[in-house]
Structures are given as structure tokens and as C-alpha cells.
Write a protein that holds these residues in place. Structure first.
Motif, PDB file in Angstrom:
ATOM      1  N   ILE A 130       8.185  -4.211  -6.300  1.00 52.63           N
ATOM      2  CA  ILE A 130       6.968  -4.988  -4.686  1.00 52.63           C
ATOM      3  C   ILE A 130       5.553  -5.027  -5.212  1.00 52.63           C
ATOM      4  CG2 ILE A 130       7.154  -4.733  -2.219  1.00 52.63           C
ATOM      5  CD1 ILE A 130       9.092  -2.189  -3.089  1.00 52.63           C
ATOM      6  N   LEU A 131       5.246  -6.286  -4.894  1.00 54.93           N
ATOM      7  CA  LEU A 131       3.578  -6.626  -5.105  1.00 54.93           C
ATOM      8  C   LEU A 131       3.218  -6.373  -3.704  1.00 54.93           C
ATOM      9  CD1 LEU A 131       1.292  -7.621  -7.201  1.00 54.93           C
ATOM     10  CD2 LEU A 131       1.863  -9.318  -6.781  1.00 54.93           C
ATOM     11  N   VAL A 132       1.954  -5.128  -3.623  1.00 57.74           N
ATOM     12  CA  VAL A 132       1.663  -4.666  -2.704  1.00 57.74           C
ATOM     13  C   VAL A 132      -0.762  -5.506  -2.585  1.00 57.74           C
ATOM     14  CG1 VAL A 132       0.878  -2.933  -0.282  1.00 57.74           C
ATOM     15  CG2 VAL A 132       2.940  -3.127  -1.834  1.00 57.74           C
ATOM     16  N   ASP A 133      -1.161  -6.256  -1.171  1.00 52.50           N
ATOM     17  CA  ASP A 133      -2.115  -5.786  -1.447  1.00 52.50           C
ATOM     18  C   ASP A 133      -2.244  -4.892  -0.989  1.00 52.50           C
ATOM     19  OD1 ASP A 133      -4.959  -6.701  -0.722  1.00 52.50           O
ATOM     20  OD2 ASP A 133      -4.564  -8.220  -0.079  1.00 52.50           O
ATOM     21  N   GLU A 134      -3.720  -4.121  -2.077  1.00 54.08           N
ATOM     22  CA  GLU A 134      -4.302  -2.649  -1.232  1.00 54.08           C
ATOM     23  C   GLU A 134      -4.793  -2.916  -0.295  1.00 54.08           C
ATOM     24  OE1 GLU A 134      -3.698   0.858  -3.908  1.00 54.08           O
ATOM     25  OE2 GLU A 134      -4.322  -0.333  -4.885  1.00 54.08           O
ATOM     26  N   THR A 135      -5.554  -3.723  -0.245  1.00 56.33           N
ATOM     27  CA  THR A 135      -6.821  -3.841   1.180  1.00 56.33           C
ATOM     28  C   THR A 135      -5.882  -3.861   2.699  1.00 56.33           C
ATOM     29  OG1 THR A 135      -8.162  -4.879  -0.869  1.00 56.33           O
ATOM     30  CG2 THR A 135      -8.685  -5.491   1.227  1.00 56.33           C
ATOM     31  N   THR A 136      -4.719  -3.974   2.339  1.00 58.31           N
ATOM     32  CA  THR A 136      -4.500  -4.617   3.633  1.00 58.31           C
ATOM     33  C   THR A 136      -3.037  -4.266   4.069  1.00 58.31           C
ATOM     34  OG1 THR A 136      -3.625  -6.561   2.880  1.00 58.31           O
ATOM     35  CG2 THR A 136      -5.563  -7.329   3.567  1.00 58.31           C
ATOM     36  N   VAL A 139       2.742  -6.526   2.366  1.00 57.03           N
ATOM     37  CA  VAL A 139       3.344  -6.927   0.922  1.00 57.03           C
ATOM     38  C   VAL A 139       3.410  -9.035   0.601  1.00 57.03           C
ATOM     39  CG1 VAL A 139       6.018  -7.569  -0.020  1.00 57.03           C
ATOM     40  CG2 VAL A 139       5.857  -5.543   1.489  1.00 57.03           C
ATOM     41  N   ILE A 140       3.214  -8.824  -1.021  1.00 60.27           N
ATOM     42  CA  ILE A 140       2.722  -9.900  -0.796  1.00 60.27           C
ATOM     43  C   ILE A 140       3.810 -10.778  -1.641  1.00 60.27           C
ATOM     44  CG2 ILE A 140       2.381 -11.042  -2.918  1.00 60.27           C
ATOM     45  CD1 ILE A 140      -0.312  -9.662  -2.503  1.00 60.27           C
ATOM     46  N   ASP A 141       5.375  -9.394  -2.640  1.00 62.22           N
ATOM     47  CA  ASP A 141       6.769  -9.886  -2.412  1.00 62.22           C
ATOM     48  C   ASP A 141       7.240  -9.821  -3.237  1.00 62.22           C
ATOM     49  OD1 ASP A 141       8.638 -11.902  -2.544  1.00 62.22           O
ATOM     50  OD2 ASP A 141       7.581 -13.517  -3.970  1.00 62.22           O
ATOM     51  N   ALA A 142       8.565  -9.492  -3.345  1.00 62.07           N
ATOM     52  CA  ALA A 142       9.259  -8.884  -3.897  1.00 62.07           C
ATOM     53  C   ALA A 142      10.604  -9.014  -4.655  1.00 62.07           C
ATOM     54  CB  ALA A 142       9.938  -7.560  -2.870  1.00 62.07           C
ATOM     55  N   VAL A 150      18.333  -6.644   7.794  1.00 62.99           N
ATOM     56  CA  VAL A 150      18.921  -4.981   6.909  1.00 62.99           C
ATOM     57  C   VAL A 150      19.337  -3.883   6.780  1.00 62.99           C
ATOM     58  CG1 VAL A 150      19.123  -4.746   4.022  1.00 62.99           C
ATOM     59  CG2 VAL A 150      19.769  -7.182   4.975  1.00 62.99           C
ATOM     60  N   ASN A 151      17.546  -3.806   7.209  1.00 62.78           N
ATOM     61  CA  ASN A 151      16.682  -2.598   7.529  1.00 62.78           C
ATOM     62  C   ASN A 151      15.847  -2.668   7.964  1.00 62.78           C
ATOM     63  OD1 ASN A 151      15.129  -0.410   6.425  1.00 62.78           O
ATOM     64  ND2 ASN A 151      15.342   0.150   5.065  1.00 62.78           N
ATOM     65  N   ARG A 152      15.839  -2.022   9.217  1.00 61.40           N
ATOM     66  CA  ARG A 152      14.836  -2.579  10.686  1.00 61.40           C
ATOM     67  C   ARG A 152      13.345  -1.492  10.512  1.00 61.40           C
ATOM     68  NH1 ARG A 152      17.889  -2.553  16.281  1.00 61.40           N
ATOM     69  NH2 ARG A 152      19.347  -4.604  15.357  1.00 61.40           N
ATOM     70  N   TYR A 153      13.623   0.019   9.675  1.00 62.70           N
ATOM     71  CA  TYR A 153      12.534   0.641   9.279  1.00 62.70           C
ATOM     72  C   TYR A 153      12.238   0.152   8.489  1.00 62.70           C
ATOM     73  CZ  TYR A 153      10.125   4.679   7.460  1.00 62.70           C
ATOM     74  OH  TYR A 153       9.183   5.911   6.675  1.00 62.70           O
ATOM     75  N   ARG A 154      12.213  -0.677   7.589  1.00 61.17           N
ATOM     76  CA  ARG A 154      11.980  -1.273   6.531  1.00 61.17           C
ATOM     77  C   ARG A 154      11.458  -2.007   5.398  1.00 61.17           C
ATOM     78  NH1 ARG A 154      11.580   0.650   0.624  1.00 61.17           N
ATOM     79  NH2 ARG A 154       9.131   1.175  -0.222  1.00 61.17           N
ATOM     80  N   GLY A 159       3.558 -10.794   3.909  1.00 57.66           N
ATOM     81  CA  GLY A 159       3.735 -10.670   4.987  1.00 57.66           C
ATOM     82  C   GLY A 159       3.166  -9.173   5.346  1.00 57.66           C
ATOM     83  N   SER A 160       4.645  -8.453   5.625  1.00 51.87           N
ATOM     84  CA  SER A 160       5.273  -7.190   6.370  1.00 51.87           C
ATOM     85  C   SER A 160       4.026  -6.122   6.159  1.00 51.87           C
ATOM     86  CB  SER A 160       6.445  -7.040   6.463  1.00 51.87           C
ATOM     87  OG  SER A 160       6.826  -6.857   4.845  1.00 51.87           O
ATOM     88  N   THR A 161       4.362  -5.662   6.875  1.00 54.24           N
ATOM     89  CA  THR A 161       3.191  -3.713   5.782  1.00 54.24           C
ATOM     90  C   THR A 161       3.619  -3.239   5.200  1.00 54.24           C
ATOM     91  OG1 THR A 161       2.291  -4.452   8.400  1.00 54.24           O
ATOM     92  CG2 THR A 161       1.991  -2.109   6.943  1.00 54.24           C
ATOM     93  N   TYR A 162       3.579  -2.587   3.793  1.00 53.85           N
ATOM     94  CA  TYR A 162       4.307  -1.968   2.572  1.00 53.85           C
ATOM     95  C   TYR A 162       4.591  -0.553   3.234  1.00 53.85           C
ATOM     96  CZ  TYR A 162       5.612   0.647  -1.058  1.00 53.85           C
ATOM     97  OH  TYR A 162       6.679   1.390  -1.602  1.00 53.85           O
ATOM     98  N   VAL A 163       5.258   0.001   3.253  1.00 51.91           N
ATOM     99  CA  VAL A 163       5.917   1.456   3.874  1.00 51.91           C
ATOM    100  C   VAL A 163       6.008   2.467   2.780  1.00 51.91           C
ATOM    101  CG1 VAL A 163       6.786   3.044   5.444  1.00 51.91           C
ATOM    102  CG2 VAL A 163       6.585   0.319   6.699  1.00 51.91           C
ATOM    103  N   ASN A 164       6.441   2.998   2.808  1.00 45.87           N
ATOM    104  CA  ASN A 164       6.986   4.082   1.299  1.00 45.87           C
ATOM    105  C   ASN A 164       7.957   4.870   2.161  1.00 45.87           C
ATOM    106  OD1 ASN A 164       4.534   4.186   0.029  1.00 45.87           O
ATOM    107  ND2 ASN A 164       3.694   6.257   0.688  1.00 45.87           N
ATOM    108  N   PRO A 165       9.499   4.628   0.549  1.00 45.81           N
ATOM    109  CA  PRO A 165      10.487   5.297   1.371  1.00 45.81           C
ATOM    110  C   PRO A 165      10.555   6.742   2.324  1.00 45.81           C
ATOM    111  CG  PRO A 165       9.768   4.434  -1.347  1.00 45.81           C
ATOM    112  CD  PRO A 165       8.812   4.285  -0.783  1.00 45.81           C
ATOM    113  N   PRO A 166      11.560   6.157   2.806  1.00 45.12           N
ATOM    114  CA  PRO A 166      11.242   7.631   3.644  1.00 45.12           C
ATOM    115  C   PRO A 166      11.384   9.049   3.081  1.00 45.12           C
ATOM    116  CG  PRO A 166      12.845   6.512   4.344  1.00 45.12           C
ATOM    117  CD  PRO A 166      12.322   5.408   2.886  1.00 45.12           C
TER     118      PRO A 166
END
Length: 568
Positions: A130-136, A139-142, A150-154, A159-166
Motif C-alpha cells: 500500500i502506498l500512503v501519503d504520510e502528510t494526510t 491511501v494513494i493506491d494498493a 470486503v472489510n468494513r473496518y479497514r 483516498g481512504s484513511t490508512y489504518v494499521n492492521p488490528p
């Protein structure tokens, strides 16, 4: 045998020492779930493999070459846009989990400073890059997009907010300072196997083999805390080994674990993984990319093998043809004794000392017509023999052909599948979906055979599929050069590019022929060799099919180490 959190800890140290401060120069995605970054650091180019393959997910520096697709996909283009020319500032592991974060500093198209994070999550079928913009923290893309369905939590969508794995509710063994819980586990579970299971439920990042090795270490004499710390200290200063276990399986570890039969050491973890995964991952890629070809070959083999059984069954029935002729002749001889309307009659068999023979009759026709009926059955079966032999020969050649294709797919690299697909399309076994499109300006070129060099410096060429084999033998090779092939076994055509090769070169080339054949895992494999001038291709035969004479046969034990040594 696992790329667990503890092994990831060691890999993070190796990647940091070799790659940090390096600049990204190339980005490619040769396979659907695998990414290759070329990073130039400390005056050297390093190719970093980031794999989200469900079976072989891992991160390493690799020296195994890969063929890149002619047209890069969208994810590759996104990475090139954001990461090309950027500097790798750090590599971090998330706790002791199988998650590595590559932090990059660069500039965007208008010159502004950017901070990007490329996250590799090693989680079996949920593995991802996954490529993430650390400033914002967006997620840029995966490499594998994951929607809310598939996964409501994550969600992992642009454009979605990156969340670390549980986060796991487990202790990080590399930061542990209080060992009371470990002491209680040792007392409560004296059995090593049971203790290993409890350690996996308590400590983060332990695979089955690592937990078992730790359980053995904790049962050793000495201070518990010292034994524990010394065990995990080895991950900071690894001695990578490929080990053979008691059950004959091969295991890779950051350092030697107990209960190993034999260890082969490597200078880096990445070299260890290259050695372990080279053939396994390659076979998986071939199965993935060649699924359609494999299905076609299996279907054709099943169809022709069933046809061959039916033809053999029909041929056996023709063995009774003479009995119909004999019965017809007996009926003709004794026509005057046969009453019309009889269902059967017993007559003397003058072919067998006049012993009585019972002949079945059709009561709706005359005795003469019954005799003619038996002659017609005889003639039909007699004519069928020639036809059946012809069909058996044709069907057997089809079986042999598809067995050779199957063998070639098993031995193929992913890039070799292009030629095999082209051959199946040309032979009409696979539909060419481009046939109705505009004709291509250039015909598809057949890839080049693999090149090897013998111990005395002689070049050896190896065809990896039928189209390569045919081009190599019938067009590339000089008539005075030497040709090799396994005797009556599907395999590669091998050409020694010398008019007078040494015995050593012939033996080494024969090893290549045996290794790149269906008998790769056998011993005493017969390999024929002769001059190319003795090779002939019959008209109308399949690609790669030849006949030859004046051959000499060697018995060879295929040697993978020798093949690796000769490879260029």
C-alpha cells in the motif's frame, strides 16, 4: 518455515543497512502481486522484491531476474509517478508484526516536498502493498484494493484513511523486560510442544518453528532472562541457514534451530530467501499465469487418453473377425440343411475336426442371407483393423504431444508461457482473441533459448518449448554442431555450439538435456546425442518433433547444482 514477525525483525535490520539513503531508480511489477524496486544505495543497485503473493508473501533483496510486462499496469504507473527519484529515509517494522514500512522523501511535479510510506503487509491471502501519503495519512493506491464490502473496518482504496492492521494483544519479545509470565508458562507446561503453543499465544511474531526453538532454549540450564534475551539477540545478528529437518522438509531460518539434520549457510537473509523460494515461487507464478494453458492441456490429454482406451477396446473386438468368416463359410456349405425361421443351428466345424458348433441365426431372413450377414461382419472388422491402427497412432501422437507441452509448462519460466500459448493458438487448440482485431505489423517473435557455458567455455543453447526447439534445431544450429535430447522422453532440444566438443562438454550438455526434461527428478536418464545433420523433421508433424539416427546414448543423473554453475 515461516516469514514470521521475528524473521521480519531481522529483515528490517538487513534492509536498513543496505538501502537507507538510497534513491529509487526503477519500479516494475512483473507479476500481479509482486513489485520490484531498484534502489541505488552506497554505489550499488539493489532490486527489492515486495511480494503480496498469498503463498509466498515476503520482502527481500533479490538477484533473480524477472521479465517485465510490455505495458505497465495502473499501480506501477502510480508508484512511478510518486516514488521515482525519491530517497528511502528509513525502514520500520510495526511492533513485531509482519508489517514493514518504507519511508520515502521526494518532490512532486510542482517541486513540493513529499513524505510517502510504502507499507508491505505479510498476511497470507490478505497480504498487500500500500502506498500512503504520510502528510494526510491517505491511501494513494494498493496492489490489492479492498472495499468496504470486503472489510468494513479497514478499506484500502485511493483516498481512504490508512489504518494499521488490528493490533494483537501480545507481548513484543524484543522489548520484554518482565519474565514472570514466561517463568509461569515453563512451570505450568513442561512439555516442549505444549510450551511452544503457549508461547505463540503470549508473544508476538512467533511462527511454529520459532516458538518451538524458543521452547527448547528456555529449557536449557542457566538464567531464564539471559536465555530468552540471547535467543532473540540472534535475530539482530543473523546467520541465515537453509536447514533439512527430520521429516526431509527444507526450512529457512535467521539462525540454526534445533532438530535440523544439515544446514547450509548464506551471507544474507535475502540470499537465503532467493535459494529457498527460487523454484517454489516460480512454479506458483507459472501456475497462476499459465492457468488457461494448463486447463487446455489437461482437457486434451483426458480426451485423447479416453479415446485411446476406446480404440484399444474396439481393436480387441476385431480379434474375433475370423470366427465370423468361419461361421459364414460353414453356413454356406450346409445351406440345404438349414430351415428358414430357425434361431440357431448346430453344424460340424470342418476347421476344427468337425466338432459341432452352434451358430446363431436371424429367423426373419433366409439361410443364405444369414451367411452373407456373417461375411459382412467379418469384412467390416477386417477393414476396421487398418483404420483403428491409424487412429491409435494419431491419438497416441496427440497424447505424446500434450505430455511434452505439459512437461514444458512444468519446467517453464513465466516468460516462456508466451511461446507455448502462441503454439497452442497456431495448432488450433486455443482461441486467439486478437484474431479479429487489426493485424499486427510485426509477427510475434519467438523468444531466445537459454544460454549456458560449459567448463571449457563452449556455448550451449537449450530450447524451453516446442517453438524454441524447432527454431534452434532446424534454423539456428549449424549442421556440424551437436544435438542432444532425452531418449523417448519429452524434453528440451540442446545444441552444443562446437564442431568438435570435448567429452566433458558433451556430458555437461547431456545433464542439461536430462534436467530440462520430464525425467528431471529421475536417475540414469538416457540422453541421445548426434550431429545436427542427422536430424530430420517429417512433413506435417507438430512443432519440435524430429527424427534422428547415428546417435550415441549416455545415462545421466540430472544435477541442479551443475545446471546453476553452467547458467549465464
Amino acid at each position: 518455515m515461516s516469514f514470521d514477525g521475528s524473521f521480519t525483525h531481522s529483515m528490517e535490520k538487513e534492509l536498513t543497512s543496505l538501502l537507507v539513503t538510497g534513491r529509487v531508480s526503477k519500479i516494475n511489477q512483473p507479476y500481479p502481486n509482486e513489485l520490484l524496486l531498484t534502489i541505488r544505495a552506497h554505489s550499488k543497485n539493489h532490486t527489492v522484491l515486495l511480494s503480496a503473493n498469498p503463498s509466498y508473501a515476503r520482502v527481500q533483496i533479490t538477484k533473480i531476474p524477472a521479465a517485465n510486462p510490455a505495458v505497465p499496469n495502473n499501480f506501477t504507473m502510480v508508484l512511478r509517478k510518486h516514488l521515482s527519484g525519491s530517497i528511502l529515509t528509513s525502514v520500520n517494522q510495526l511492533d513485531n508484526d509482519r508489517v514493514l514500512q518504507f519511508h520515502f522523501s521526494g518532490r512532486n511535479e510542482i517541486g513540493d516536498q513529499t513524505s510517502l510510506m510504502l507499507v508491505v503487509e505479510i498476511m497470507a491471502r490478505h497480504s498487500n502493498v500500500i502506498l500512503v501519503d504520510e502528510t494526510t495519512n491517505k491511501v494513494i493506491d494498493a496492489i490489492k484494493r479492498v472495499g468496504s464490502d470486503v472489510n468494513r473496518y479497514r478499506t484500502l482504496l485511493p483516498g481512504s484513511t490508512y489504518v494499521n492492521p488490528p493490533k494483537q494483544d501480545l507481548l513484543n519479545p524484543f522489548t520484554l523486560t518482565n519474565f514472570e509470565m514466561i517463568q509461569k508458562l515453563i512451570i505450568q507446561y513442561p512439555n516442549v510442544d505444549v510450551l511452544a503453543e503457549q508461547l505463540r499465544s503470549t508473544l508476538q511474531g512467533l511462527g511454529n518453528d520459532t516458538s518451538l526453538a524458543l521452547a527448547h532454549e528456555l529449557h536449557q540450564e542457566g538464567n531464564l532472562a539471559d536465555n530468552f534475551k540471547n535467543f532473540f539477540k540472534k535475530f539482530d545478528e543473523p546467520t541465515p541457514v537453509l536447514s533439512e529437518l527430520d521429516n526431509n522438509k527444507i526450512n529457512f531460518t535467521a539462525f540454526p534451530y534445533p532438530d535440523t539434520v544439515e544446514n547450509k549457510t548464506f551471507s544474507t537473509l535475502s540470499e537465503l530467501l532467493d535459494a529457498f523460494y527460487a523454484s517454489k515461487a516460480q512454479r506458483d507464478r507459472v501456475r497462476e499465469q499459465g492457468a488457461v494453458l494448463i486447463a487446455v492441456v489437461r482437457k486434451q490429454l483426458k480426451k485423447n487418453r479416453n479415446k485411446l482406451k476406446n480404440l484399444d477396446k474396439d481393436l480387441k473386438q476385431t480379434e474375433h473377425a475370423d470366427s465370423f468368416r468361419i461361421q459364414g463359410e460353414i453356413l454356406t456349405t450346409y445351406l440345404n440343411q438349414i430351415e428358414r425361421g430357425s434361431n440357431n443351428i448346430e453344424l460340424p466345424n470342418f476347421y476344427d475336426d468337425n466338432k459341432p458348433i452352434t451358430i446363431q441365426l436371424d429367423n426373419s431372413i433366409s439361410p443364405s442371407e444369414n451367411a452373407q450377414k456373417y461375411f459382412k461382419k467379418y469384412q467390416k472388422l477386417k477393414n476396421a483393423v487398418k483404420y483403428l491402427h491409424e487412429q491409435i497412432e494419431i491419438t497416441q501422437s496427440e497424447v505424446d504431444y500434450f505430455e511434452s507441452i505439459q512437461s514444458q509448462i512444468e519446467l517453464a519460466n513465466p516468460e516462456d508461457l508466451v511461446d507455448i500459448r502462441l503454439e497452442l493458438e497456431q495448432e488450433g487448440y486455443l482461441r486467439n482473441h486478437d484474431q479479429h482485431k487489426k493485424a499486427k505489423k510485426n509477427r510475434q517473435k519467438i523468444s531466445k533459448p537459454e544460454k549456458y557455458v560449459s567448463s571449457d567455455g563452449t556455448e550451449i543453447l537449450v530450447g524451453k518449448n516446442n517453438l524454441q526447439n524447432e527454431k534452434l534445431t532446424m534454423h539456428t544450429a549449424d549442421k556440424r554442431e551437436t544435438w542432444l535430447h532425452t531418449k523417448d522422453i519429452p524434453g528440451s532440444h540442446v545444441i552444443i555450439r562446437s564442431f568438435d566438443p570435448s567429452e566433458e562438454t558433451i556430458t555437461e550438455a547431456a545433464n542439461l538435456a536430462a534436467y530440462f526434461s520430464k525425467a528431471q527428478n529421475s536417475t540414469k536418464v538416457p540422453v541421445d546425442y548426434t550431429k545436427v545433420k542427422n536430424i530430420r523433421k517429417p512433413n506435417g508433424t507438430k512443432p519440435g518433433y524430429v527424427i534422428y539416427d547415428n546417435q550415441t546414448t549416455l545415462l545421466i543423473d540430472p544435477d541442479a547444482n551443475l545446471v546453476a554453475k553452467l547458467r549465464q
